[in-house]
Design a protein around this motif. Structure first.
Motif, PDB file in Angstrom:
ATOM      1  N   ALA A 175       0.839  -1.207   0.000  1.00  0.00           N
ATOM      2  CA  ALA A 175       0.000   0.000   0.000  1.00  0.00           C
ATOM      3  C   ALA A 175       0.872   1.256   0.000  1.00  0.00           C
ATOM      4  CB  ALA A 175      -0.926  -0.002   1.223  1.00  0.00           C
ATOM      5  N   LEU A 176       1.978   1.224   0.766  1.00  0.00           N
ATOM      6  CA  LEU A 176       2.814   2.418   0.913  1.00  0.00           C
ATOM      7  C   LEU A 176       3.620   2.721  -0.349  1.00  0.00           C
ATOM      8  CD1 LEU A 176       3.969   1.695   4.563  1.00  0.00           C
ATOM      9  CD2 LEU A 176       2.459   3.550   3.837  1.00  0.00           C
ATOM     10  N   VAL A 177       3.932   1.703  -1.162  1.00  0.00           N
ATOM     11  CA  VAL A 177       4.738   1.947  -2.359  1.00  0.00           C
ATOM     12  C   VAL A 177       3.902   1.942  -3.641  1.00  0.00           C
ATOM     13  CG1 VAL A 177       6.763   0.879  -1.278  1.00  0.00           C
ATOM     14  CG2 VAL A 177       5.344  -0.483  -2.824  1.00  0.00           C
ATOM     15  N   HIS A 178       2.576   1.793  -3.517  1.00  0.00           N
ATOM     16  CA  HIS A 178       1.791   1.590  -4.734  1.00  0.00           C
ATOM     17  C   HIS A 178       1.889   2.783  -5.696  1.00  0.00           C
ATOM     18  CE1 HIS A 178      -1.303   4.347  -3.195  1.00  0.00           C
ATOM     19  NE2 HIS A 178      -1.757   4.351  -4.412  1.00  0.00           N
ATOM     20  N   ASP A 179       2.139   3.983  -5.155  1.00  0.00           N
ATOM     21  CA  ASP A 179       2.214   5.163  -6.023  1.00  0.00           C
ATOM     22  C   ASP A 179       3.662   5.602  -6.256  1.00  0.00           C
ATOM     23  OD1 ASP A 179       2.670   5.963  -3.453  1.00  0.00           O
ATOM     24  OD2 ASP A 179       1.211   7.590  -3.436  1.00  0.00           O
ATOM     25  N   GLN A 180       4.600   4.750  -5.913  1.00  0.00           N
ATOM     26  CA  GLN A 180       6.014   5.044  -6.156  1.00  0.00           C
ATOM     27  C   GLN A 180       6.431   4.408  -7.482  1.00  0.00           C
ATOM     28  OE1 GLN A 180       8.393   6.298  -3.465  1.00  0.00           O
ATOM     29  NE2 GLN A 180       6.501   7.153  -2.695  1.00  0.00           N
ATOM     30  N   ALA A 181       7.678   4.654  -7.870  1.00  0.00           N
ATOM     31  CA  ALA A 181       8.198   4.030  -9.090  1.00  0.00           C
ATOM     32  C   ALA A 181       7.998   2.514  -9.009  1.00  0.00           C
ATOM     33  CB  ALA A 181       9.677   4.386  -9.253  1.00  0.00           C
ATOM     34  N   GLU A 182       7.585   1.936 -10.146  1.00  0.00           N
ATOM     35  CA  GLU A 182       7.149   0.534 -10.128  1.00  0.00           C
ATOM     36  C   GLU A 182       8.311  -0.447  -9.951  1.00  0.00           C
ATOM     37  OE1 GLU A 182       5.249  -1.062 -13.722  1.00  0.00           O
ATOM     38  OE2 GLU A 182       3.586  -1.613 -12.408  1.00  0.00           O
ATOM     39  N   VAL A 183       9.455  -0.140 -10.537  1.00  0.00           N
ATOM     40  CA  VAL A 183      10.554  -1.104 -10.459  1.00  0.00           C
ATOM     41  C   VAL A 183      11.064  -1.260  -9.027  1.00  0.00           C
ATOM     42  CG1 VAL A 183      12.929  -1.589 -11.157  1.00  0.00           C
ATOM     43  CG2 VAL A 183      11.250  -0.899 -12.874  1.00  0.00           C
ATOM     44  N   PRO A 184      11.436  -0.188  -8.339  1.00  0.00           N
ATOM     45  CA  PRO A 184      11.911  -0.417  -6.966  1.00  0.00           C
ATOM     46  C   PRO A 184      10.816  -0.922  -6.042  1.00  0.00           C
ATOM     47  CG  PRO A 184      11.770   1.929  -7.416  1.00  0.00           C
ATOM     48  CD  PRO A 184      11.574   1.236  -8.726  1.00  0.00           C
ATOM     49  N   GLY A 185       9.579  -0.461  -6.220  1.00  0.00           N
ATOM     50  CA  GLY A 185       8.498  -0.953  -5.372  1.00  0.00           C
ATOM     51  C   GLY A 185       8.293  -2.452  -5.555  1.00  0.00           C
ATOM     52  N   THR A 186       8.257  -2.887  -6.813  1.00  0.00           N
ATOM     53  CA  THR A 186       8.066  -4.310  -7.084  1.00  0.00           C
ATOM     54  C   THR A 186       9.285  -5.114  -6.644  1.00  0.00           C
ATOM     55  OG1 THR A 186       6.671  -3.714  -8.960  1.00  0.00           O
ATOM     56  CG2 THR A 186       7.492  -5.970  -8.888  1.00  0.00           C
ATOM     57  N   THR A 187      10.475  -4.572  -6.890  1.00  0.00           N
ATOM     58  CA  THR A 187      11.690  -5.260  -6.445  1.00  0.00           C
ATOM     59  C   THR A 187      11.646  -5.494  -4.941  1.00  0.00           C
ATOM     60  OG1 THR A 187      13.011  -4.248  -8.205  1.00  0.00           O
ATOM     61  CG2 THR A 187      14.210  -5.106  -6.297  1.00  0.00           C
ATOM     62  N   LEU A 188      11.257  -4.464  -4.196  1.00  0.00           N
ATOM     63  CA  LEU A 188      11.214  -4.598  -2.738  1.00  0.00           C
ATOM     64  C   LEU A 188      10.244  -5.697  -2.318  1.00  0.00           C
ATOM     65  CD1 LEU A 188      11.973  -3.706   0.101  1.00  0.00           C
ATOM     66  CD2 LEU A 188      10.261  -1.885  -0.070  1.00  0.00           C
ATOM     67  N   ILE A 189       9.051  -5.703  -2.896  1.00  0.00           N
ATOM     68  CA  ILE A 189       8.052  -6.710  -2.500  1.00  0.00           C
ATOM     69  C   ILE A 189       8.531  -8.114  -2.863  1.00  0.00           C
ATOM     70  CG2 ILE A 189       5.656  -7.448  -2.771  1.00  0.00           C
ATOM     71  CD1 ILE A 189       6.091  -4.716  -1.361  1.00  0.00           C
ATOM     72  N   VAL A 190       9.105  -8.259  -4.061  1.00  0.00           N
ATOM     73  CA  VAL A 190       9.599  -9.575  -4.479  1.00  0.00           C
ATOM     74  C   VAL A 190      10.694 -10.051  -3.526  1.00  0.00           C
ATOM     75  CG1 VAL A 190      10.890 -10.795  -6.289  1.00  0.00           C
ATOM     76  CG2 VAL A 190       8.972  -9.294  -6.906  1.00  0.00           C
ATOM     77  N   MET A 191      11.621  -9.169  -3.182  1.00  0.00           N
ATOM     78  CA  MET A 191      12.735  -9.576  -2.321  1.00  0.00           C
ATOM     79  C   MET A 191      12.242  -9.912  -0.910  1.00  0.00           C
ATOM     80  SD  MET A 191      15.119  -9.736  -4.385  1.00  0.00           S
ATOM     81  CE  MET A 191      14.988  -9.337  -6.132  1.00  0.00           C
ATOM     82  N   LEU A 192      11.275  -9.137  -0.407  1.00  0.00           N
ATOM     83  CA  LEU A 192      10.716  -9.450   0.912  1.00  0.00           C
ATOM     84  C   LEU A 192      10.018 -10.810   0.887  1.00  0.00           C
ATOM     85  CD1 LEU A 192       9.280  -5.970   2.004  1.00  0.00           C
ATOM     86  CD2 LEU A 192      11.392  -7.064   2.774  1.00  0.00           C
ATOM     87  N   ALA A 193       9.319 -11.102  -0.205  1.00  0.00           N
ATOM     88  CA  ALA A 193       8.651 -12.407  -0.314  1.00  0.00           C
ATOM     89  C   ALA A 193       9.687 -13.527  -0.343  1.00  0.00           C
ATOM     90  CB  ALA A 193       7.785 -12.433  -1.573  1.00  0.00           C
ATOM     91  N   ILE A 194      10.790 -13.319  -1.059  1.00  0.00           N
ATOM     92  CA  ILE A 194      11.850 -14.330  -1.104  1.00  0.00           C
ATOM     93  C   ILE A 194      12.458 -14.510   0.286  1.00  0.00           C
ATOM     94  CG2 ILE A 194      14.181 -14.775  -1.981  1.00  0.00           C
ATOM     95  CD1 ILE A 194      13.289 -13.508  -4.640  1.00  0.00           C
TER      96      ILE A 194
END
Lengths: 203, 203, 203
Positions: free
Chosen positions: A108-127
């Motif tokens: 929710a906090l990164v949904h309006d941020q740049a997509e690449v770092p936001g998605t990278t962060l979520i993917v890495m946290l999931a890993i």
């Protein structure tokens, strides 16, 4: 069938979750879904477009119900995939739930941020969650199943005009690019919860 | 040289990374650099000012090459500093890579926020990664070496007008104040990867 | 009193922190408070309204003093609640301090974001820290005590017009909704530091 044959069958038949354990998973999933979804709605990550059903907090009633059912289903899937790991530790279960809700909040906090770092962060946290909780192939299958079915269900929800993702976070067929990673973490966490529920019987 | 002398030499000479292991580190570094850098470029944390070289995704070709070479070099440095720790666990390696890419992504997400909390967060995350991966003095030396050489190289890149940091994140001689902490985490993670690559030989 | 009685008394009397250990906790708390508070002030999470006292970095002098005293007090409370866990590991202490400072920084970074996901994230991070550090009932009591007294003290500070929280983060009687969770993590971390300080005597 002789007693020995029944014994063998019992050895190989998968452990099943008991009604109370399924209800526990349902409630955990429904409450977690309500908390995470409230963050999505309040931040504008998602918007409900249909108010035909009653609302609970910020969610349409069907949302926590679906998440609860998904949680119980993934728990059953985990046990169907192989014998659960032994060892009960309530702290692991609490931390597992907290970790997926933390990731949910970060989306929710990164949904309006740049997509690449936001998605990278979520993917890495999931890993990181998957590496931490472990569980091998069954946990990975639960994570991948959740990562496939969950976003697909949300794409259908979006197609049915029941809800929508923010235009800043809808690049994956109308849902957010990080959504499969969030569901993957969810699936891995629920697999661990199912194992813990079975292990708790013996503790 | 007698066989005994050669044996002694073999006991004290540092383990070296094999060509395939160096290539593995190079590829991990190059791909990780591409992912992290794409987050920096898309978020406006950094901007390439020179398009004389080809681009890969959002990065000038030389960037992933430099990160790959730095990764292989730090791996060699780790082994030169002392015998690697035994014990191979692929999950530790995956989680280590995910942790530094997560920090990389967070730098992009906080680059335009207040500098003190953003830098505090990156520094604390780097410390947490170092405490988690451990490794004692060799790992710390790898982290400090990366924290010194990496930002220095980026300062030179900025001075050469090849790239620039956002005016919101350039307070350390033209690069971001959190950059040494990011490189420190990178160095500690690569030190661990080098250890794991050697430990994998015996597994 | 016989020697045996004195021995029994010694067995049951709580371990106390030595002056140097109390001073260590005070200094850790004061420096940590300065770092975290600088993030709050710079990001506009909090504003000092009174400049009658000298400032250190971005904080009124009384703030790090209060945090230092709270840190030493919670350390004493932890030992008063029961015998500390054995085992000294400096890395655990460093990581514990880093984790609460990371959460402190995150509060500054999310203070102007949607309140539900921001608060959810802080609460979940605090739970993760508590699950990781463990410590059972004494640690939980230290966390809950800090979560009650800390925000109450800050409410009084706000009522006295010495400082204020941003209108975006003042929904809990004038302080931020996530403040109890931050103090809870603080209390749990300090409880662990007190244990480590005692364990260090034997190491």
């Amino acid at each position: 069938m002789s007693a020995i044959e029944r014994g063998r069958l019992r050895d190989t038949a998968p452990v099943r979750l008991r009604p109370g354990e399924l209800a526990t998973l349902f409630v955990i999933g429904a409450i977690g879904g309500l908390i995470g979804d409230a963050g999505h709605v309040q931040s504008g990550t998602t918007v409900y477009l249909d108010d035909a059903t009653p609302f609970v907090w910020k969610s349409a009633l069907w949302f926590p119900v679906l998440v609860g059912l998904a949680t119980a289903s993934i728990g059953e899937l985990r046990l169907w995939l192989g014998p659960p790991r032994p060892g009960y530790d309530a702290r692991v279960g609490i931390a597992a739930i907290a970790s997926v809700l933390a990731i949910y909040a970060v989306t929710a906090l990164v949904h309006d941020q740049a997509e690449v770092p936001g998605t990278t962060l979520i993917v890495m946290l999931a890993i990181l969650v998957a590496c931490w909780l472990g569980g091998g192939t069954p946990a990975i299958i639960c994570g991948v199943a959740a990562a496939a079915v969950g976003p697909l269900a949300e794409v259908i929800i979006v197609e049915l005009d029941l809800a929508m993702y923010s235009p800043l976070a809808d690049s994956l067929f109308g849902v957010a690019l990080w959504l499969p990673a969030l569901y993957f973490a969810f699936g891995v966490v629920v697999a661990r919860l199912a194992e813990l529920l079975v292990a708790r019987r013996a503790s």
